[in-house]
Design a protein around this motif. Structure first.
Motif, short mmCIF file in Angstrom:
data_model
loop_
_atom_site.label_atom_id
_atom_site.label_comp_id
_atom_site.label_asym_id
_atom_site.label_seq_id
_atom_site.Cartn_x
_atom_site.Cartn_y
_atom_site.Cartn_z
N THR A 100 4.30 -5.64 -6.53
CA THR A 100 3.14 -6.10 -5.75
C THR A 100 3.51 -7.36 -4.96
OG1 THR A 100 1.62 -5.15 -7.37
CG2 THR A 100 0.72 -6.86 -5.92
N GLU A 101 4.25 -8.26 -5.60
CA GLU A 101 4.71 -9.47 -4.88
C GLU A 101 5.59 -9.09 -3.69
OE1 GLU A 101 4.83 -12.66 -8.62
OE2 GLU A 101 6.64 -11.55 -8.05
N CYS A 102 6.47 -8.12 -3.89
CA CYS A 102 7.38 -7.70 -2.80
C CYS A 102 6.58 -7.18 -1.61
CB CYS A 102 8.32 -6.60 -3.29
SG CYS A 102 9.49 -7.15 -4.55
N VAL A 103 5.59 -6.32 -1.89
CA VAL A 103 4.77 -5.76 -0.80
C VAL A 103 3.91 -6.85 -0.16
CG1 VAL A 103 2.83 -4.20 -0.33
CG2 VAL A 103 4.78 -3.40 -1.70
N ALA A 104 3.32 -7.69 -1.00
CA ALA A 104 2.40 -8.71 -0.49
C ALA A 104 3.10 -9.68 0.47
CB ALA A 104 1.76 -9.47 -1.65
N ARG A 105 4.41 -9.89 0.27
CA ARG A 105 5.13 -10.80 1.17
C ARG A 105 5.19 -10.25 2.59
NH1 ARG A 105 9.15 -11.13 -3.17
NH2 ARG A 105 8.31 -12.73 -4.54
N ALA A 106 5.15 -8.94 2.74
CA ALA A 106 5.21 -8.32 4.07
C ALA A 106 3.83 -8.11 4.66
CB ALA A 106 5.92 -6.97 3.99
N ARG A 107 2.82 -8.27 3.85
CA ARG A 107 1.47 -7.90 4.26
C ARG A 107 0.90 -8.84 5.33
NH1 ARG A 107 -3.99 -10.02 4.49
NH2 ARG A 107 -5.25 -8.17 4.74
N ARG A 108 0.45 -8.26 6.41
CA ARG A 108 -0.28 -9.02 7.42
C ARG A 108 -1.69 -8.47 7.60
NH1 ARG A 108 3.28 -11.19 6.09
NH2 ARG A 108 5.11 -12.05 7.12
N LEU A 109 -1.81 -7.14 7.56
CA LEU A 109 -3.07 -6.50 7.95
C LEU A 109 -3.61 -5.55 6.90
CD1 LEU A 109 -1.88 -5.49 11.53
CD2 LEU A 109 -3.39 -7.39 10.97
N ALA A 110 -2.75 -4.88 6.18
CA ALA A 110 -3.20 -3.78 5.32
C ALA A 110 -3.93 -4.28 4.09
CB ALA A 110 -2.00 -2.93 4.90
N TRP A 111 -4.82 -3.44 3.58
CA TRP A 111 -5.52 -3.69 2.31
C TRP A 111 -4.54 -3.30 1.20
CZ3 TRP A 111 -9.67 -6.16 0.73
CH2 TRP A 111 -10.30 -5.81 -0.47
N ILE A 112 -4.37 -4.19 0.23
CA ILE A 112 -3.34 -3.98 -0.81
C ILE A 112 -4.00 -3.63 -2.14
CG2 ILE A 112 -1.40 -5.02 -2.07
CD1 ILE A 112 -0.76 -4.83 0.84
N ILE A 113 -3.62 -2.48 -2.66
CA ILE A 113 -4.16 -2.00 -3.94
C ILE A 113 -2.98 -1.88 -4.91
CG2 ILE A 113 -5.44 -0.13 -5.09
CD1 ILE A 113 -6.32 0.70 -2.19
N ALA A 114 -3.18 -2.32 -6.15
CA ALA A 114 -2.10 -2.19 -7.14
C ALA A 114 -2.65 -1.50 -8.39
CB ALA A 114 -1.54 -3.56 -7.49
N ASP A 115 -1.82 -0.65 -8.96
CA ASP A 115 -2.21 0.06 -10.18
C ASP A 115 -2.10 -0.82 -11.40
OD1 ASP A 115 -2.97 2.65 -9.50
OD2 ASP A 115 -0.92 3.42 -9.52
N LEU A 116 -3.12 -0.78 -12.25
CA LEU A 116 -2.97 -1.29 -13.61
C LEU A 116 -2.24 -0.20 -14.39
CD1 LEU A 116 -6.38 -2.96 -14.58
CD2 LEU A 116 -4.12 -4.06 -14.61
N PRO A 117 -1.07 -0.48 -14.96
CA PRO A 117 -0.34 0.60 -15.63
C PRO A 117 -0.92 0.95 -16.99
CG PRO A 117 0.92 -1.44 -15.74
CD PRO A 117 -0.32 -1.74 -14.93
N TYR A 118 -0.41 2.04 -17.53
CA TYR A 118 -0.93 2.57 -18.79
C TYR A 118 -0.89 1.51 -19.90
CZ TYR A 118 -1.68 5.77 -22.65
OH TYR A 118 -2.20 6.39 -23.75
N GLY A 119 -1.97 1.40 -20.64
CA GLY A 119 -2.02 0.48 -21.78
C GLY A 119 -2.48 -0.92 -21.44
N THR A 120 -2.69 -1.21 -20.13
CA THR A 120 -3.05 -2.60 -19.78
C THR A 120 -4.54 -2.79 -19.57
OG1 THR A 120 -2.74 -2.22 -17.40
CG2 THR A 120 -0.80 -2.97 -18.66
#
Ligand code: KIV
Length: 295
Positions: A100-120
């Motif tokens: 998520t940090e990797c993607v967020a560094r490139a983010r300028r415009l897009a809406w960012i969604i991240a999965d909560l993984p299994y068990g969390t």
């Protein structure tokens, strides 16, 4: 501190609603603005299709933004396509935070969604909130979690505390073992009624987006018309408010068996950027998904 040298590490725009032209490397249309939750709700209300793809790093996230992708999902599918796992079950929260940090560094415009993984998010709403906070702090605007019924109180707890939630129903990969494989869900009247009841309950509890995976197009269409929030489909037909595909699948490098709902956009494209742009255009026009991608 030294200046960033990577072409993907362009500085953030000054204001949250600054036009795209103020954001280096963020696409060419001067009127594009950062996608907000309200914008997604407006797109759903206006019948304007939402184009979403998964990404796991800054390079591809940047290329997707340039191609006009509205929303980027850091899916726990990274377990399959990045980590080489058989299922998403072993994916850790630390891995989700990192990508998520990797993607967020490139983010300028897009809406960012991240999965909560299994068990969390299974133990309690409080534990889910602590884990969702880590994804929010890593740059996610919204978290996604799988399942209905038992997740309702967690969705209420998170959304009341300001964390937007996308609820994932239909085929839920984290519980694929219990579902006895990757099978279409909601085919019979009983399971269709269960999905509809869960969807309504989750939206009433505060979920601002629904993702439907591998369900009949008629069921997804009915929910899209009935719910006041965007319904994003993957193998759920063309009537949804928008579509998502796993990036590796739509670039034809997913490996293994190609699910019916996948189209390889690299075929006929000269570059990855062109494949992303054709995906966006075909989602927006309604050309994708076609009947052959639909159950
Ligand atoms: O993890 C993922 O990539 C997903 C897909 C179904 C979009 O949830």
């Amino acid at each position: 501190m030294t200046e960033p040298t990577s072409p993907y590490a362009a500085p953030k725009p000054d204001a949250p609603d600054a036009p795209a032209s103020a954001a280096p490397g963020a696409g060419t249309a001067p009127d594009r603005k950062p996608v907000t939750l309200q914008r997604l709700l407006d797109m759903h209300a206006a019948g304007e299709k939402i184009a979403m793809l998964t990404a796991y790093d800054a390079t591809f996230a940047h290329a997707m933004e340039a191609a006009g992708v509205d929303a980027i999902l850091i899916g726990d599918s990274l377990g399959n396509v990045v980590q080489g796992l058989q299922t998403t079950v072993p994916v850790t929260l630390d891995a989700m935070v990192y990508h998520t940090e990797c993607v967020a560094r490139a983010r300028r415009l897009a809406w960012i969604i991240a999965d909560l993984p299994y068990g969390t998010y299974h133990e309690s709403p409080q534990v889910a909130w602590r884990n969702a906070m880590r994804l929010a702090q890593a740059g996610a605007h919204m978290i996604k979690l799988e399942g209905g019924g038992w997740t309702t109180e967690t969705v209420r707890f998170l959304t009341e505390r300001g964390i937007p939630v996308c609820a994932h129903l239909g085929l839920t990969p984290q519980t694929v073992t219990a579902l006895s494989g990757f099978k279409v869900q909601g085919k019979d009247a009983e399971s269709a009624a269960r999905i509809k009841a869960h969807a309504r309950e989750l939206v009433d509890a505060g979920a601002q987006m629904l993702l439907l995976e591998m369900v009949p197009a008629a069921l997804a269409g009915e929910l899209t018309r009935a719910l006041g929030v965007p319904v994003i489909g993957i193998g759920a037909g063309a009537e949804c408010s928008g579509q998502v595909l796993v990036m590796h699948d739509m670039l034809g490098v997913g490996g293994g068996r190609k699910p019916r709902f996948v189209r390889d956009f690299m075929q006929g494209s000269a570059s990855v950027g062109e494949a992303f742009a054709r995906y966006v255009a075909d989602v927006k026009s309604g050309a994708f998904p076609a009947a052959q991608h639909t159950y």
